[in-house]
Write an enzyme that holds these catalytic residues in place. Structure first.
Site, PDB file in Angstrom:
ATOM      1  N   CYS A 145       7.830  -8.284  -9.569  1.00 50.13           N
ATOM      2  CA  CYS A 145       6.376  -8.377  -9.371  1.00 50.13           C
ATOM      3  C   CYS A 145       5.812  -9.415 -10.337  1.00 50.13           C
ATOM      4  O   CYS A 145       5.177 -10.370  -9.918  1.00 50.13           O
ATOM      5  CB  CYS A 145       5.730  -7.014  -9.585  1.00 50.13           C
ATOM      6  SG  CYS A 145       6.170  -5.803  -8.328  1.00 50.13           S
ATOM      7  N   SER A 167       2.441  -9.567  -7.206  1.00 53.86           N
ATOM      8  CA  SER A 167       1.960  -8.312  -6.634  1.00 53.86           C
ATOM      9  C   SER A 167       1.500  -7.416  -7.777  1.00 53.86           C
ATOM     10  O   SER A 167       2.269  -7.162  -8.713  1.00 53.86           O
ATOM     11  CB  SER A 167       3.087  -7.631  -5.849  1.00 53.86           C
ATOM     12  OG  SER A 167       2.669  -6.376  -5.356  1.00 53.86           O
ATOM     13  N   ILE A 208      -5.248  -1.773  -4.654  1.00 47.75           N
ATOM     14  CA  ILE A 208      -5.330  -0.348  -4.976  1.00 47.75           C
ATOM     15  C   ILE A 208      -4.906   0.425  -3.735  1.00 47.75           C
ATOM     16  O   ILE A 208      -5.404   0.161  -2.628  1.00 47.75           O
ATOM     17  CB  ILE A 208      -6.755   0.054  -5.394  1.00 47.75           C
ATOM     18  CG1 ILE A 208      -7.183  -0.702  -6.651  1.00 47.75           C
ATOM     19  CG2 ILE A 208      -6.844   1.567  -5.629  1.00 47.75           C
ATOM     20  CD1 ILE A 208      -8.621  -0.453  -7.069  1.00 47.75           C
ATOM     21  N   TYR A 209      -3.985   1.364  -3.901  1.00 43.11           N
ATOM     22  CA  TYR A 209      -3.521   2.173  -2.782  1.00 43.11           C
ATOM     23  C   TYR A 209      -4.554   3.224  -2.396  1.00 43.11           C
ATOM     24  O   TYR A 209      -5.299   3.723  -3.256  1.00 43.11           O
ATOM     25  CB  TYR A 209      -2.193   2.846  -3.131  1.00 43.11           C
ATOM     26  CG  TYR A 209      -1.028   1.892  -3.129  1.00 43.11           C
ATOM     27  CD1 TYR A 209      -0.404   1.531  -1.944  1.00 43.11           C
ATOM     28  CD2 TYR A 209      -0.576   1.329  -4.314  1.00 43.11           C
ATOM     29  CE1 TYR A 209       0.652   0.643  -1.931  1.00 43.11           C
ATOM     30  CE2 TYR A 209       0.489   0.429  -4.316  1.00 43.11           C
ATOM     31  CZ  TYR A 209       1.098   0.084  -3.122  1.00 43.11           C
ATOM     32  OH  TYR A 209       2.143  -0.811  -3.117  1.00 43.11           O
TER      33      TYR A 209
END
Length: 266
Positions: A145, A167, A208-209
């Protein structure tokens, strides 16, 4: 609230309010592109969020393991970092370029070159480590990432880092990445007699998930409740940063508002 936490909480709010809703390989996210965060280590403070508790010891263990070229989840567990088990196979083996590509990028030792330049030519514009190997991505347990780290030595004797990340999981990954970057820069500074300076984090897909939305809003509200000064660090590590251990760095006066749970997305 520290300037870093203010920048971070503002970014969380922005992603929640303005992010594009996307369907990704591991769930829905709200996402924006090309953001940045910045923090300074010059005053002895450490970039731990206070609006929520960050369990930073595991991150220090992650750094220690990565600096030793990990190949199994046990390599991380040895230093108190257990979350890498989620990417191991049934035997606990992992294949990652974190650390490994730092020491061997198609036969070139980037760590050795980093050390040579910091010693012999600290004003070089080539003091950089790259962890992104496109030829490896398909076979990795988890592609990097964060993948690029450039260093800059000022005439004041401070060493700064430019950290690049493709990411950025804003609620789980990024707070830990700040800890990782800070500890690594502190350890490098010690070896070469520099003073830890500023870390600038460049973030690509900043997201943000969906499972994190509610607690993300709660975190932002918690920043208004911060009452204590920023935590400070004490570093007693060796003169070789590749031998860093978690116990080398102690954080004092860390008093977060509360624990908020954000499940790691694999």
């Amino acid at each position: 609230m520290t300037p870093f936490e203010l920048m971070y909480s503002n970014l969380v709010e922005y992603v929640l309010d303005k992010g594009e809703v996307r369907s990704t390989r591991n769930g829905e996210t709200k996402s924006v592109f090309a953001t940045s965060l910045r923090f300074s280590l010059e005053d002895g403070t450490f970039p731990l969020l206070q609006g929520r508790q960050i369990f930073y010891k595991g991150v220090l263990g992650e750094l220690a393991a990565i600096l030793r070229r990990p190949t199994t989840t046990a390599d991380f567990a040895e230093f108190g970092c257990n979350y890498w088990r989620d990417w191991g196979d049934s035997s606990g083996n992992i294949n990652i370029d974190y650390g490994n590509a730092w020491f061997d990028f198609n036969g070139f030792n980037q760590i050795a070159e980093l050390k040579r330049l910091l010693k012999e030519d600290p004003h070089s514009r080539r003091i950089l480590i790259n962890g992104w190997r496109p030829d490896n991505v398909a076979s990795l347990s988890l592609p990097c990432c964060h993948y690029s780290y450039q260093f800059y030595v000022r005439d004041s004797g401070h060493i700064d880092m430019l950290w690049t990340q493709r990411s950025a999981d804003l609620m789980v990954g990024v707070p830990s990445d700040a800890v990782f970057a800070a500890a690594w820069l502190i350890a490098i500074a010690k070896e070469f007699g520099f003073k830890p300076g500023v870390v600038t984090m460049q973030l690509g897909d900043t997201h943000i998930y969906a499972e994190h939305y509610d607690n993300a809003y709660k975190y932002v509200a918690n920043t208004l409740l911060i009452q204590h000064p920023a935590p400070i660090y004490v570093y007693t590590g060796p003169d070789d940063f590749t031998k860093f251990k978690p116990e080398d760095l102690e954080v004092l006066f860390y008093k977060p508002v509360e624990i908020l749970n954000f499940k790691l997305k694999v």
